[in-house]
Design an enzyme around this catalytic site. Structure first.
Site, PDB file in Angstrom:
ATOM      1  N   ASP A  66      -4.240   7.921  -2.371  1.00 47.04           N
ATOM      2  CA  ASP A  66      -4.898   7.299  -1.212  1.00 47.04           C
ATOM      3  C   ASP A  66      -6.099   8.109  -0.757  1.00 47.04           C
ATOM      4  OD1 ASP A  66      -3.063   5.191  -0.905  1.00 47.04           O
ATOM      5  OD2 ASP A  66      -1.666   6.476   0.182  1.00 47.04           O
ATOM      6  N   HIS A  71      -2.772  -4.010  11.138  1.00 49.29           N
ATOM      7  CA  HIS A  71      -2.937  -3.313  12.419  1.00 49.29           C
ATOM      8  C   HIS A  71      -2.545  -4.186  13.597  1.00 49.29           C
ATOM      9  CE1 HIS A  71      -5.556  -1.004   9.689  1.00 49.29           C
ATOM     10  NE2 HIS A  71      -4.937  -0.021  10.284  1.00 49.29           N
ATOM     11  N   ILE A  82       0.818  -1.214   0.000  1.00 49.99           N
ATOM     12  CA  ILE A  82       0.000   0.000   0.000  1.00 49.99           C
ATOM     13  C   ILE A  82       0.853   1.266   0.000  1.00 49.99           C
ATOM     14  CG2 ILE A  82      -1.908   1.155   1.200  1.00 49.99           C
ATOM     15  CD1 ILE A  82      -2.549  -1.566  -0.148  1.00 49.99           C
TER      16      ILE A  82
HETATM   17  N1  GLN Z   1       0.158   4.974   1.341  1.00 45.02           N
HETATM   18  C1  GLN Z   1      -0.116   5.045   2.740  1.00 45.02           C
HETATM   19  C2  GLN Z   1       0.796   4.093   3.488  1.00 45.02           C
HETATM   20  O1  GLN Z   1       1.077   3.063   2.992  1.00 45.02           O
HETATM   21  C3  GLN Z   1      -1.551   4.715   3.039  1.00 45.02           C
HETATM   22  C4  GLN Z   1      -1.836   4.746   4.500  1.00 45.02           C
HETATM   23  C5  GLN Z   1      -3.304   4.684   4.882  1.00 45.02           C
HETATM   24  O2  GLN Z   1      -4.112   4.201   4.178  1.00 45.02           O
HETATM   25  N2  GLN Z   1      -3.660   5.139   6.029  1.00 45.02           N
HETATM   26  O3  GLN Z   1       1.206   4.355   4.593  1.00 45.02           O
HETATM   27 ZN    ZN Z   2      -4.889   2.138   4.698  1.00 45.56          ZN
END
Ligand code: GLN
Ligand code: ZN
Length: 749
Positions: free
Chosen positions: A595, A690, A427
Site C-alpha cells: 500500500d 468513507h 483493499i
Molecule cells: N490495506 C489497508 C487497509 O485496507 C489500506 C488502507 C489505506 O489505504 N489507508 O486498511
Molecule cells: Zn486507501
C-alpha cells in the site's frame, strides 16, 4: 490605541483532547448514545482546557476557533454559507447538517475528503456552485471568542482566509472556477470582520497556506487585492495573515504590500522566506510572526539556532513574535504522559504542549537575550546506527529496483492465478469489531496471553475468508484483524522505531492515528506478516493477498528523523519490506499488495521540488517490490487524493495492479491514467467506504460501466475505494454483495 500582537503564539492546537475525548463524544453522538447538549458540553470543556493550558504556559497570544467537531475547512464553509443545496433539504439541525456534509446523508454523498497540503490531515473540499449565495454566519467563531472571554482569556479567532478557501474548493457540477467568486466572498469576509469587531475581537487570524503552492501572477494579484480591501475596512479587528508549510515566493511581497498588521511565515519548512523578508527591506508598522518551532514534527527545537533566526527577523521588522511553523494539530498533545520511551529519545522530543513552552522561551529570548536558553542536544547515540543495513544500502545497484518486462509478468501471473475479467477484491482490512479491539485491550492489560490473542485473530481470519468465499470475491484478503494501524503495526516490529502510548493525531473527522517515531536505522528483526497470510491461504484455494505498507507511506505516517535525508530512511524501510515480500512468496503467497496511500501526500508543495521526491519515493517502492519472481503479482493501493500530479510516478511504480480511490471524484483518475498510457491492471474504487452509505446496484454498475469505457475489462479490477476497517459488517456485506453482482452484470454485457 491598538493592542499589540504579543510575543509568542501558536497557529493552532490539537482539539481532540489528551485522551481523544472529542472522538469518543462525536462517535457517541453519531451512535445516538449522547444528545446535542451533552456533545456540546464535552466540546466546551475541551476548548476551555486548551485555552487554560496555553495561558498557564504564559503564551500571550492565544488563538480560538481552532476547535472543530470535524474539520476547520468545513467550519469555514459554514461560516461563509457554502453549504450545497443537497444537504439543506433534509430538515436537519445545524449540527446534523454539518455532519451530513462530512459523512453523507441518505442518498447524498459527503463532500470530497482530501489531504491538507503535505500532512496526514484531511479536509472536506468545499463545493461552490455558480448559484451559491455566500452569507456571513460567523456564529461559531463568535461563540468561541465569547466562551474564552468568559474564562478571562482574550483570544484571536482563526478562519481559513478567503483566497485559500476558494483555492481549496472545487466547482460543483458544470459550475465555473471557484476562485472567480473571490470578490463576492471577500464581501462576506468584510461582513464577518465587522461582526467580530463588534464583538470586541482585537486580532483575527486568516490562514492563507495555499500561497506556499505555486501560484499564478493572477492569483497573487487577487490575494493582494483581497487584503487591501479587508485592511481598508473601517470596522475590523487587526489582521494577521498566517501562512505555513513552505515558502511564499512572490506572495510574500504581495502580502507585505497590503496594509495588514501582521504576517506569519514558516521559517522551518520555508527557509527561503527569510531571504524574501530581508529583500523586502525594513518592514515599518508590521508584526512578523516568525514560525520557528516545527509544528509538523516532534523533535525538540534547537532553541539557540532558532533564536538566531529570530534575531535576524528582529532586525527587519518593527515587531517580531514567535510562533509554531504551522498549527500544532499535526503533533500529539503532550509528551509528559509518555512513560515507556527510551530516556535518550524522550530527551529529544517535544509534543504540542512542550512546543508551546519552546515558543514562549524563544519569545523571551528575542526580548531579553539568549542566556537562559538550554544547550543543544548532543548527536544521536551510536546504538541507533545499524552497520549491516548501511552496508547493504551502499551495495545496491539499479538492478535491485527492476522487475522483468510487464507483458511476461502478466502472462506468468495469469497462468498461475487464472482470474476472470473484472476480478473482484478488497483493499485489505475488514471491520475492526468491538471484539477485536477488546482482545487487543486484554492483551495489553495482560488478561489475555499471546496464544489466546492469536487464537482469536485466527478465528477472525477464518471468518473473513469464509465470508469472502460466500460473497464470491476472486482475490481474498486475511482482513488485517491483527493490525491496529497499517503503519504502527510495522513500526512496532522494526528496529529504529518507537511507539507512543497516547501520541494521537487527528487524521480526519473522528479518526486519529498514533504515528510511530523513526529515530534510528531501520531493520526487520523477523518475518512480520507471513504467519497470518500463510494461515489465511491455508484455508482457501483462492489466492489470498499478502498485505504490506509501502516505504513512502511508512515515512509519511511516522514522525521521521531529520538527521539524514528521507530518501535514505525510505530505502532502509524498503529493504526490510523486500525481505518480507520474499518470505511471503516462499510461503506460497501469489499476490502481494504494498500500500502507498500516502504517495501523493508527501509530494513537495512546489513543482521545483517534486521530481527529486518522486524519484526516491518510486525508487524505494521498487526496491521493496523487485525481489519477487515474475509470477508473483504485486498490487499497490493509493487513496485520498487528486492523483493528476503524480500520475507518471504511479506508472513508474511498475506495480502489476493499482487500486485507487475514485468514487468521490467520479472515475476522473481513469482518464488521467489513460492519458499517460498506463497499461497495467487498475482497480478504481466503486464504493466510497468513507461514508456509511451502501451504494445502490445502479450506482456501482454505473461506475463500472464508466470504468470499462476507459479501461479494457481484462485490466480492470473491481474493488472498494479503501480498506473496510472503519465500517461495520452489515454495510460491508451489503456493499460487497452489490460489488460482486455489479461485476457479473458488467462482465455479461
Ligand atoms: N490495506 C489497508 C487497509 O485496507 C489500506 C488502507 C489505506 O489505504 N489507508 O486498511
Ligand atoms: Zn486507501
Amino acid at each position: 490605541m491598538t493592542t499589540p500582537f504579543g510575543q509568542s503564539t501558536v497557529l493552532g492546537y490539537p482539539r481532540i483532547g489528551a485522551n481523544r475525548e472529542l472522538k469518543k463524544a462525536v462517535e457517541a453522538y453519531w451512535a445516538g448514545t449522547i444528545d446535542t447538549p451533552e456533545l456540546e458540553t464535552t466540546a466546551a470543556g475541551l476548548r476551555a482546557e486548551v485555552w487554560q493550558a496555553l495561558r498557564n504556559a504564559r503564551l500571550d497570544a492565544i488563538p480560538s476557533n481552532t476547535f472543530s467537531y470535524y474539520d476547520h475547512v468545513l467550519d469555514t464553509a459554514v461560516a461563509v454559507g457554502a453549504i450545497p443545496d443537497r444537504f439543506e433539504r433534509h430538515g436537519l439541525s445545524e449540527l446534523d447538517t454539518y455532519f451530513a456534509m462530512a459523512r453523507g446523508v441518505d442518498a447524498e454523498p459527503a463532500l470530497e475528503l482530501t489531504k491538507w497540503f503535505d500532512t496526514n490531515y484531511h479536509y472536506l473540499v468545499p463545493e461552490i456552485a455558480d448559484d451559491l449565495t455566500f452569507r456571513a454566519q460567523p456564529d461559531k467563531a463568535l461563540r468561541e471568542f465569547a466562551e474564552a472571554t468568559a474564562l478571562g482569556i482574550t483570544t484571536r479567532p482563526v478562519l481559513v482566509g478567503p483566497a485559500t478557501f476558494l483555492l481549496l474548493a472545487k466547482p460543483s457540477e458544470s459550475s465555473g472556477r471557484p476562485f472567480d467568486r473571490l470578490g463576492d466572498l471577500t464581501d462576506i469576509y468584510a461582513d464577518i470582520l465587522g461582526r467580530l469587531a463588534d464583538a470586541g475581537v482585537e486580532w483575527v487570524q486568516l490562514d492563507e497556506p495555499a500561497y506556499v503552492n505555486d501560484r499564478s501572477a493572477e492569483e497573487i494579484d487577487a490575494l493582494r487585492a483581497v487584503y487591501h480591501r479587508l485592511a481598508g475596512l473601517e470596522r475590523r479587528p487587526q489582521i494577521f495573515v498566517a501562512t505555513y508549510f513552505g515558502e511564499l515566493g512572490d506572495a510574500l511581497p504581495a502580502l507585505l504590500d497590503s496594509p495588514i498588521e501582521a504576517l506569519g511565515v514558516d521559517l522551518v519548512a520555508g527557509e527561503g522566506n527569510l531571504a524574501r523578508l530581508a529583500a523586502a527591506g525594513p518592514l515599518r508598522g508590521k508584526t512578523i510572526v516568525a514560525g520557528l518551532v516545527d509544528g509538523h514534527n516532534i523533535w525538540r527545537t534547537d532553541l539557540r539556532a532558532a533564536a538566531a533566526t529570530g534575531a535576524t527577523v528582529t532586525g527587519l521588522a518593527d515587531h517580531v513574535a514567535v510562533s509554531t511553523s504551522c498549527s500544532l494539530l499535526h503533533v500529539p498533545v503532550d509528551l509528559s504522559v509518555e512513560k515507556c520511551l527510551d530516556p535518550e529519545l524522550y530527551a529529544r522530543l517535544a509534543f504540542a504542549r512542550q512546543k508551546v513552552d519552546e515558543v514562549v522561551l524563544l519569545g523571551k529570548a528575542l526580548r531579553d537575550g539568549t542566556a537562559h536558553l538550554p544547550e543543544p542536544l548532543p548527536p544521536a547515540p551510536a546504538a541507533w546506527r545499524n552497520a549491516s543495513v548501511r552496508d547493504r544500502l551502499a551495495a545496491l545497484s539499479p538492478a535491485d529496483r527492476q522487475r522483468g518486462a510487464y507483458a511476461e509478468r502478466a502472462a506468468a501471473q495469469q497462468a498461475r492465478l487464472a482470474l476472470p475479467d473484472l476480478p473482484t477484491t478488497t483493499i485489505g482490512s475488514f471491520p475492526q469489531t468491538a471484539e477485536l479491539r477488546k482482545a487487543r485491550a486484554e492483551l495489553r492489560a495482560g488478561t489475555l496471553d499471546q496464544a489466546g490473542y492469536a487464537a482469536r485473530m485466527r478465528a477472525e481470519v477464518e471468518h473473513v475468508i469464509r465470508l469472502q468465499e460466500a460473497l464470491g470475491l476472486d482475490v481474498l484478503v486475511h482482513g488485517e484483524p491483527e493490525r491496529n494501524d497499517m503503519v504502527q503495526y510495522f513500526g512496532d516490529q522494526f528496529d529504529g522505531f518507537a511507539t507512543t502510548e497516547l501520541g494521537w493525531v487527528q487524521s480526519y473527522g473522528s479518526r486519529c492515528v498514533r504515528p510511530p517515531i523513526i529515530y534510528g536505522d531501520v531493520a526487520r528483526k523477523a518475518a512480520m506478516t507471513v504467519e497470518w497470510s500463510a494461515y489465511a491461504q491455508s484455508l482457501t484455494p483462492r489466492p489470498v493477498k499478502g498485505m504490506l505498507t509501502g516505504p513512502v507511506t511508512i515515512l509519511a505516517w511516522s514522525f521521521v528523523r531529520n538527521d539524514q535525508p528521507r530518501a535514505d530512511t525510505a530505502d532502509q524501510v524498503a529493504l526490510a519490506l523486500r525481505d518480507e515480500t520474499v518470505d511471503l512468496e516462499t510461503a506460497g503467497i501469489r499476490v502481494i499488495q504494498v500500500d502507498e496511500p500516502a504517495l501523493r501526500e508527501t509530494l513537495p508543495l512546489r513543482k521545483a521540488d517534486q521530481k527529486a521526491y518522486l524519484d526516491w519515493a518510486v525508487g524505494a517502492f521498487r526496491l521493496a517490490t523487485s525481489g519477487v519472481a515474475d509470477d508473483t503479482q504485486i498490487h499497490t493501493h493509493l487513496c485520498y487524493s487528486e492523483f493528476g500530479e503524480v500520475i507518471t510516478a504511479i506508472d513508474a511504480l511498475d506495480a502489476d495492479v493499482t487500486s485507487i480511490e475514485a468514487s468521490r471524484s467520479k472515475m476522473e483518475v481513469l482518464d488521467d491514467l489513460a492519458a499517460i498510457g498506463y497499461s497495467r491492471g487498475v482497480g478504481p474504487g466503486v464504493w466510497d467506504i468513507h461514508s456509511p452509505r451502501v451504494p445502490s446496484h445502479d450506482e456501482v454498475v454505473g461506475a463500472l460501466r464508466r470504468a470499462v469505457a476507459a479501461v479494457p475489462a481484462q485490466r480492470l479490477w473491481v474493488n472498494p475505494d479503501c480498506g473496510l476497517k472503519t465500517r461495520g459488517y452489515p454495510e460491508v456485506e451489503a456493499s460487497l454483495k452489490r460489488l460482486v453482482a455489479a461485476a457479473s452484470v458488467v462482465r455479461g454485457s
